[in-house]
Design a protein around this motif. Structure first.
Motif, short mmCIF file in Angstrom:
data_model
loop_
_atom_site.label_atom_id
_atom_site.label_comp_id
_atom_site.label_asym_id
_atom_site.label_seq_id
_atom_site.Cartn_x
_atom_site.Cartn_y
_atom_site.Cartn_z
N ASP A 60 0.81 -1.22 0.00
CA ASP A 60 0.00 0.00 0.00
C ASP A 60 0.85 1.27 0.00
N GLY A 61 2.14 1.16 -0.28
CA GLY A 61 2.98 2.32 -0.50
C GLY A 61 3.64 2.93 0.72
N VAL A 62 3.53 2.30 1.88
CA VAL A 62 4.13 2.86 3.09
C VAL A 62 5.64 2.58 3.08
N VAL A 63 6.43 3.60 3.40
CA VAL A 63 7.88 3.46 3.52
C VAL A 63 8.37 3.79 4.93
N GLU A 64 7.54 4.40 5.73
CA GLU A 64 7.93 4.79 7.08
C GLU A 64 7.93 3.58 8.02
N ALA A 65 8.92 3.53 8.90
CA ALA A 65 9.02 2.53 9.96
C ALA A 65 8.83 1.09 9.46
N PRO A 66 9.64 0.65 8.49
CA PRO A 66 9.47 -0.71 7.99
C PRO A 66 9.70 -1.78 9.06
N ASN A 67 10.40 -1.42 10.12
CA ASN A 67 10.61 -2.38 11.21
C ASN A 67 9.29 -2.83 11.84
N LEU A 68 8.22 -2.07 11.60
CA LEU A 68 6.91 -2.41 12.16
C LEU A 68 6.13 -3.39 11.29
N TRP A 69 6.54 -3.59 10.03
CA TRP A 69 5.74 -4.43 9.14
C TRP A 69 6.53 -5.39 8.25
N GLN A 70 7.84 -5.31 8.20
CA GLN A 70 8.59 -6.17 7.28
C GLN A 70 9.10 -7.47 7.92
N PHE A 71 8.96 -7.61 9.20
CA PHE A 71 9.58 -8.66 10.01
C PHE A 71 9.63 -10.04 9.37
N ASP A 72 8.53 -10.64 8.96
CA ASP A 72 8.57 -12.03 8.51
C ASP A 72 8.80 -12.20 7.01
N SER A 73 9.01 -11.12 6.28
CA SER A 73 9.24 -11.27 4.84
C SER A 73 10.67 -10.95 4.43
N PHE A 74 11.50 -10.55 5.37
CA PHE A 74 12.91 -10.29 5.04
C PHE A 74 13.59 -11.65 4.85
N ASP A 75 14.25 -11.84 3.72
CA ASP A 75 14.86 -13.13 3.43
C ASP A 75 16.31 -12.99 2.98
N ASP A 76 16.96 -14.12 2.77
CA ASP A 76 18.38 -14.12 2.42
C ASP A 76 18.65 -13.39 1.10
#
Length: 183
Positions: free
Chosen positions: A13-29
């Motif tokens: 949905d275009g949000v770039v602020e505070a990704p630490n609040l929503w990216q947690f389980d999709s960060f991969d190698d």
């Protein structure tokens, strides 16, 4: 001429602020490896005031051996701010004097490696719309953040882009790199 790049974590949905609040389980190698390649080319950083203050409060005391901390702490950092003044406390950081666009245009014409804009929404927008940003990488996570500041806003100028690179990671992230379309 030096290349000016920016990379931002981006929700569907275009949000770039505070990704630490929503990216947690999709960060991969694959995303980590791509970021490693990106920062491996950068020898100078541009930060806005907000990004500088957030990062200066965290990264200088990050554990030794953290790949991003080991990268960002010794890096030359230039900070765009209308409110900060005086000496900056984080090593190798200094305030940009004068208009951001003029400073970055001169910096691009100096010797050195790639210049990266990090953790700073306003400078990314300003440099993109000024035609100075050579590439913008959006790391789109498969999540709807629901709230937070977005990169683009109503009233932004019509700006044509061209896709320079794309990659899908194993956890469904899309890494999309755009440049300004010429012609």
């Amino acid at each position: 001429m030096r290349k000016l790049t920016a990379g931002l974590f981006y929700s569907v949905d275009g949000v770039v602020e505070a990704p630490n609040l929503w990216q947690f389980d999709s960060f991969d190698d694959e995303l980590g490896a791509g970021m490693g390649q990106m920062i491996g080319r950068v020898d100078t950083a541009i930060l806005g005031r907000v990004g500088y203050q957030e990062w200066a409060g965290y990264w200088p005391s990050a554990a030794s051996g953290d790949p991003f901390g080991d990268f960002i702490n010794p890096l030359r950092k230039y900070v765009a701010s209308r409110t900060l003044s005086g000496e900056l406390g984080w090593q190798n950081s200094r305030l940009i004097e004068g208009p951001l666009e003029d400073f970055v245009a001169a910096l691009k014409n100096s010797d050195g490696g790639e210049i990266g804009v990090f953790g700073s929404i306003s400078p990314v927008r300003q440099l993109l719309f000024a035609g100075l940003l050579d590439s913008l990488t959006l790391m789109v996570h498969p999540v709807i953040a629901g709230k937070g500041r977005r990169l683009f806003e109503d009233g932004d100028p019509l700006t044509r882009l061209e896709l320079q690179e794309s990659q899908q990671t194993s956890k469904g992230n899309m890494v999309l790199t755009y440049g300004l379309r010429t012609g």
